[in-house]
Design a protein around this motif. Structure first.
Motif, PDB file in Angstrom:
ATOM      1  N   ARG A   1       8.854  16.295  16.044  1.00 57.80           N
ATOM      2  CA  ARG A   1       8.018  15.090  16.048  1.00 57.80           C
ATOM      3  C   ARG A   1       7.744  14.578  17.463  1.00 57.80           C
ATOM      4  NH1 ARG A   1      11.453  14.583  11.605  1.00 57.80           N
ATOM      5  NH2 ARG A   1      10.440  14.097   9.607  1.00 57.80           N
TER       6      ARG A   1
ATOM      7  N   MET B   1       8.048   3.296   4.425  1.00 57.14           N
ATOM      8  CA  MET B   1       8.566   4.277   5.371  1.00 57.14           C
ATOM      9  C   MET B   1       9.816   4.942   4.806  1.00 57.14           C
ATOM     10  SD  MET B   1       8.121   2.192   8.987  1.00 57.14           S
ATOM     11  CE  MET B   1       7.914   3.693   9.952  1.00 57.14           C
TER      12      MET B   1
ATOM     13  N   GLU C   1       9.917   6.812   9.516  1.00 60.93           N
ATOM     14  CA  GLU C   1       8.600   7.444   9.543  1.00 60.93           C
ATOM     15  C   GLU C   1       7.806   7.022   8.320  1.00 60.93           C
ATOM     16  OE1 GLU C   1       6.880  11.876  10.560  1.00 60.93           O
ATOM     17  OE2 GLU C   1       8.402  11.718   9.008  1.00 60.93           O
TER      18      GLU C   1
ATOM     19  N   ASP D   1       4.411  12.542  21.432  1.00 57.68           N
ATOM     20  CA  ASP D   1       4.281  13.265  20.172  1.00 57.68           C
ATOM     21  C   ASP D   1       4.621  14.738  20.377  1.00 57.68           C
ATOM     22  OD1 ASP D   1       2.141  14.323  21.507  1.00 57.68           O
ATOM     23  OD2 ASP D   1       0.608  13.396  20.241  1.00 57.68           O
TER      24      ASP D   1
ATOM     25  N   LYS E   1       2.434   9.045   9.182  1.00 56.43           N
ATOM     26  CA  LYS E   1       3.216   9.762  10.188  1.00 56.43           C
ATOM     27  C   LYS E   1       3.631   8.850  11.350  1.00 56.43           C
ATOM     28  CE  LYS E   1       2.921  13.789   8.171  1.00 56.43           C
ATOM     29  NZ  LYS E   1       4.131  14.501   7.664  1.00 56.43           N
ATOM     30  N   GLN E   2       3.373   7.579  11.177  1.00 63.73           N
ATOM     31  CA  GLN E   2       3.740   6.644  12.234  1.00 63.73           C
ATOM     32  C   GLN E   2       5.254   6.524  12.342  1.00 63.73           C
ATOM     33  OE1 GLN E   2       1.673   3.141  10.897  1.00 63.73           O
ATOM     34  NE2 GLN E   2      -0.221   3.656  11.973  1.00 63.73           N
ATOM     35  N   LEU E   3       5.735   6.302  13.560  1.00 60.40           N
ATOM     36  CA  LEU E   3       7.166   6.225  13.811  1.00 60.40           C
ATOM     37  C   LEU E   3       7.575   4.789  14.093  1.00 60.40           C
ATOM     38  CD1 LEU E   3       7.701   9.339  16.132  1.00 60.40           C
ATOM     39  CD2 LEU E   3       8.019   9.181  13.659  1.00 60.40           C
TER      40      LEU E   3
END
Length: 562
Positions: free
Chosen positions: A460, A433, A413, A339, A374-376
């Motif tokens: 990010r 997303m 994202e 991160d 905010k997850q990728l």
């Protein structure tokens, strides 16, 4: 002429009561025609299980299908088209076929038993009416000697021979010396003695019954395998261990009577996967896999000693009644994601599925350790051998071996698992997303070689492609009915061969006087179509004439219409 009418009110029509209707239904169900119809119906009923996704094999595909077919999907689900082999209608056809076969076979067993205990039928009076008939001038040969020789010859050829003594229907009339109807018939046709009769080929009916009994065994074995069997599929990268627990099963299909807690607790560690590709031949053979195997370390149960074993195609590992098969292989890129603060939020070998013969593979990287929203997520393509230009375009591997591996990632994202719905590990659910853009407005794509790191836009974090591992596709199967089904299938083949090759034949020999000639008559009869019956009668006649010192008759060139 005046018309006359007939009063039909006084005609007593037969009526079937409940018992009569039950007998009629049983006869219909246990007929061979119904059994064949049910067998065909069972094959047709199994087609939806191959066409539509099944819930016990891949529930994610079933859910996706239902989401894509809002109107038709629920009706198909109500009809159990996603659970075909566990549906009531499939079980009904299966049970009816079993009952029909039992009803066909059991009465025929009694019939065969009575036939085996009974003597062959007596020789008829008019052998010249048989489709295959031969006659020879007996000359001075004693009729009793001729029939004794015929009886011995039939026994040598494995015929069951009926005794040749005279049979009178009434013992009292025989004691008084009075003539019986049979005596009159014998005199009318010039019969000097009772003939000799023999029968062979009882194994034909035994083979037919064996075929049906073995088919019942196969049906029972398949049912046992369905109820007590289970199957597990898992993909295991090099260096990782597969434990036979539900938490490590990629897919788990089990029978209704299987207890998940009773699975054998063995483990298999994949130490190394070895694959060899064709490099000498050109054309379509170039790059084809020639062999692949896995070096493993296994443990039969917790606390048991480790055992190194080699797992190859068609050479499974065995743990009691469970077998571990090697079904496939591929690549698992090792990807590390950090991160913005440099903390490692993802580090693992991610399995990518091959899409072509050159192992161009696709997969998904899901960084769920970040906060929702905010997850990728990364949609990726891996090519074991690719040029720099090809990697930055649409990756397409040039060769399946890892000569110049490359990885292309497309960034997303947002929220990885909206509503907590299950999804495939190889795809990315992008409904919740968004795709970040570069300064030029293009989607963010990262082209990486082993050991390379790239920074993510907007601070990010970063992504590192550390290398790759090979993976092994394992399939664990436990089917207690398999040995029984194999034995049943072998008996089906044996019974079918017996019923097709063995002929049920009857042979008859008589001595008669006709028009001042003493004749030896030989005839044959088959209970089914037998194109070689004439040859058998000719052979029998020739051998009998040879033993009696007679000239064998010439074989007829064509059938005589009688």
């Amino acid at each position: 002429m005046p018309a006359t009418t007939r009063d039909r009110t006084d005609i007593a029509q037969p009526r079937l009561g409940p018992l009569g209707w039950a007998r009629w239904a049983w006869r219909q169900l246990t007929s061979m025609r119904t059994a064949l119809l049910l067998l065909l119906l069972l094959a047709v009923a199994a087609i939806p299980g191959s066409v539509f996704p099944q819930r016990d094999i891949d529930p994610v595909k079933v859910r996706t299908y239902l989401d894509q077919h809002k109107s038709l999907g629920p009706w198909m689900d109500r009809a159990s088209l996603f659970d075909v082999y566990a549906s009531p209608w499939f079980a009904a056809v299966y049970l009816l076929l079993f009952i029909s076969l039992v009803g066909c076979v059991v009465p025929r067993l009694g019939i065969l038993w009575r036939e085996l205990r009974a003597q062959p039928p007596r020789a008829p009076r008019r052998l010249d009416r048989f489709p295959e008939h031969r006659q020879v001038d007996l000359g001075d040969v004693d009729p009793a000697h001729a029939l004794t020789t015929a009886r011995e010859l039939l026994r040598e050829r494995r015929y069951r021979v009926r005794a040749g003594g005279r049979e009178t229907g009434d013992g009292a009339s025989a004691a008084r010396g009075t003539a019986t109807d049979e005596d009159g018939g014998r005199a009318a046709y010039g019969l000097l003695t009772d003939g000799v009769s023999g029968e062979r080929g009882y194994l034909r009916e035994a083979g037919n019954l064996l075929f049906h009994l073995a088919l019942l065994v196969v049906i029972v074995a398949v049912a046992v395998g369905h109820l007590l069997g289970w199957r597990v599929d898992a993909i295991v990268p090099e260096g990782e261990t597969f434990a036979n627990t539900t938490s490590q099963h990629d897919t788990f299909s089990k029978g209704p009577w299987v207890d998940e807690e009773s699975l054998p607790p063995f483990t298999v560690r994949i130490d190394k996967v070895t694959v060899e590709f064709e490099t000498q031949l050109k054309g379509k053979q170039f790059g084809q896999p020639r062999s692949f195997a896995a070096d493993t370390t296994t443990r039969a149960e917790p606390g048991a000693p480790e055992k190194p074993q080699r797992l190859e195609v068609n050479h499974p590992l065995s743990f009691g009644q469970s077998s571990v098969y090697l079904l496939g292989n591929g690549y698992a890129p090792v990807i590390v994601v950090k991160d913005a603060q440099g903390r490692q939020v993802y580090d693992q070998a991610t399995v990518f599925r091959p899409q072509d013969n050159n192992y161009t593979s696709t997969g998904a990287v899901k960084v769920s350790a970040l906060p929702e929203g905010k997850q990728l997520g990364f949609l990726g393509m891996f090519a074991p051998t690719i040029s720099d230009a090809g990697l930055r375009a649409m990756p397409q591997s040039d060769f399946p071996a890892p000569a110049a591996p490359g990885l292309l990632l497309e960034m997303w994202e947002g929220t990885l698992f909206p509503d907590g719905r299950p999804q495939s590990v190889y795809t990315l659910e992008t409904s919740a997303m968004k795709q970040p853009k570069t300064a030029s407005g293009l989607p963010v794509r990262l082209a990486l070689r082993p050991g390379e790191t790239q920074q993510l836009p907007g601070g990010r974090g970063s992504v590192t492609f550390e290398g790759y591992k090979r993976f092994a596709g394992l399939s664990v199967r436990h089917d207690p009915g398999k040995p029984v089904a194999l034995a049943g299938a072998a008996l089906v083949l044996v019974g079918l061969i017996m019923s097709l090759l063995i002929r049920r034949r009857r042979a008859f020999v008589r001595v008669t006087d006709r028009e001042g000639r003493r004749l030896l008559e030989v005839a044959g009869l088959s209970k089914s179509e037998d194109p070689r019956l004439g040859d058998a009668v000719d052979d029998l006649t020739a051998e009998l004439c040879s033993r009696l010192g007679l000239a064998a008759p010439a074989r007829p060139l064509e059938e005589t219409v009688r």
